[in-house]
Design a protein around this motif. Structure first.
Motif, PDB file in Angstrom:
ATOM      1  N   SER A 131      24.217  50.035  41.712  1.00  0.00           N
ATOM      2  CA  SER A 131      25.180  50.073  40.611  1.00  0.00           C
ATOM      3  C   SER A 131      24.766  51.146  39.608  1.00  0.00           C
ATOM      4  CB  SER A 131      25.321  48.702  39.936  1.00  0.00           C
ATOM      5  OG  SER A 131      24.143  48.349  39.268  1.00  0.00           O
TER       6      SER A 131
ATOM      7  N   ILE B 124      24.380  47.275  47.840  1.00  0.00           N
ATOM      8  CA  ILE B 124      25.125  47.658  46.655  1.00  0.00           C
ATOM      9  C   ILE B 124      24.142  48.233  45.642  1.00  0.00           C
ATOM     10  CG2 ILE B 124      26.677  46.899  44.821  1.00  0.00           C
ATOM     11  CD1 ILE B 124      27.336  44.434  46.551  1.00  0.00           C
TER      12      ILE B 124
ATOM     13  N   ASN C 220      28.577  50.575  42.830  1.00  0.00           N
ATOM     14  CA  ASN C 220      29.449  49.729  41.995  1.00  0.00           C
ATOM     15  C   ASN C 220      29.359  50.129  40.522  1.00  0.00           C
ATOM     16  OD1 ASN C 220      31.232  47.648  41.399  1.00  0.00           O
ATOM     17  ND2 ASN C 220      29.621  46.074  41.305  1.00  0.00           N
TER      18      ASN C 220
ATOM     19  N   CYS D 225      34.151  46.722  41.047  1.00  0.00           N
ATOM     20  CA  CYS D 225      34.657  45.376  41.298  1.00  0.00           C
ATOM     21  C   CYS D 225      35.413  44.868  40.079  1.00  0.00           C
ATOM     22  CB  CYS D 225      33.518  44.409  41.647  1.00  0.00           C
ATOM     23  SG  CYS D 225      32.766  44.773  43.236  1.00  0.00           S
TER      24      CYS D 225
ATOM     25  N   LEU E  82      31.683  41.420  44.631  1.00  0.00           N
ATOM     26  CA  LEU E  82      32.260  42.125  45.777  1.00  0.00           C
ATOM     27  C   LEU E  82      32.838  41.130  46.781  1.00  0.00           C
ATOM     28  CD1 LEU E  82      32.575  44.948  47.234  1.00  0.00           C
ATOM     29  CD2 LEU E  82      30.583  44.263  48.559  1.00  0.00           C
TER      30      LEU E  82
END
Lengths: 113, 222
Positions: B142, B140, B166, B199, B48
């Motif tokens: 994921s 973050i 993410n 990303c 990121l």
């Protein structure tokens, strides 16, 4: 978790307060630990025995007041303790909350001679 | 001997809070917007930051503090982009604290930085309890980690200003319930902003860049 640095901090705080009062000995330290603080009292006691040697806090009793995790539901204003690992409100089954208590990690008072 | 009770009423972790306050004052004086980035290992913190640098470095002056248990792998990647970076190795410590960040700040040209990223040690528990002097707390999550992480690590999600989800490009291969994830995160934190991103492909990052840029401008009073 992190009991060593927590014990270092609480000892320094207790010695500071005892010093301000001109005390000769600390006999008891009253602590408040929230359920979510992650601090285990037995580990603190272990480190405290080691770190307090040769200080006026040596031999002091550590007293832990434990505070349970309490949540307030945004939807129905119910205040509750999470049950069986679930954070949903038992009254309306929603997960929409504010943590009211359980994160505490503070020194309430010390007792000195 | 008479026993006397002295009322204290002080947080035991206040030493770190005080140091974080000093860090923030120093960063405020230089007009730096500081972002603490937290996540579990491998969720995409460095990716990121690198995507953000590639996209914003012509508009904003960026600096980075990298936090890892060991190695300078991440700092070398950032350095290769020509961005000022300091690597902190905690030698076993599971989170950054305000003291470590104070030392790192000494090695950065703060007067020449608009946006400072602090990439915390990969860990969903401990970094949350140790403020560093940041303006924004960003975490973050994921998609491969599963949609139940907010329930298992509530404090981290409850305290974040922004949550990036993410690896959304992997969703077709996973059993990730996006609605359940969003519902739980906003239930824990009604004011949170959630950015679904990748990303890897760049999807969704434009909104993240816009949020950051607005925050930097807001800090500088522009």
């Amino acid at each position: 978790m992190h009991e060593y640095s927590v014990t270092e901090s609480l000892l320094a705080l207790a010695l500071e307060k005892a010093g301000e009062a001109g005390a000769g000995k600390i006999t008891r330290i009253n602590l408040v630990l929230g359920e979510m603080s992650g601090i285990v009292g037995e580990c603190v006691e272990l480190y405290f025995d080691l770190l307090s040697r040769d200080t006026i806090a040596s031999g002091a009793e550590l007293a832990f007041e434990k505070v349970p995790t309490r949540l307030r539901c945004h939807k129905c204003d119910n205040v509750y303790t999470p049950q069986n690992g679930s954070w949903a409100c038992p009254a309306c089954r929603e997960i929409g909350l504010e943590i009211v208590s359980g994160r505490e990690c503070y020194m309430e008072s010390i007792e000195v001679e | 001997m008479t026993v006397k009770v002295i009322r204290v009423g002080e947080d035991i972790l206040s030493a770190n809070e005080d140091k974080a306050g000093a860090n923030k004052a120093r960063l405020d004086k230089c007009g730096v917007l500081t972002v603490n980035i937290m996540s579990s290992p491998g969720a995409g913190k460095t990716s990121l930051i690198m995507s953000t640098i590639a996209n914003l470095k012509d508009k904003l002056r960026i600096g980075v503090i990298e936090g890892d248990v060991a190695s300078s792998v991440d700092a070398e990647k950032i350095n290769a982009l020509g961005i000022p970076v300091i690597q902190i190795n905690t030698a076993g410590g599971c989170h950054l604290d305000a003291n470590m960040v104070e030392y790192a700040l000494n090695g950065l040209p703060l007067e020449a930085i608009d946006l400072l990223f602090i990439e915390n040690v990969g860990n969903l528990i401990c970094p949350n309890a140790f403020v560093l002097g940041e303006d924004r707390r960003v975490m973050i999550a994921s998609t491969p980690e599963g949609d139940d992480k907010p329930l298992k690590y509530p404090a981290m999600f409850a305290d974040s200003d922004c949550v990036l989800l993410n690896k959304i490009d992997l969703m077709p291969h996973l059993d990730f319930d996006n609605d359940a994830f969003r519902r739980t995160v906003t239930g824990l934190n009604p004011d949170v902003i959630i950015f679904p991103v990748s990303c890897q492909t760049g999807t969704g990052l434009a909104d993240w860049y816009a949020w950051l840029t607005a925050a930097v401008r807001g800090k500088r009073g522009k």
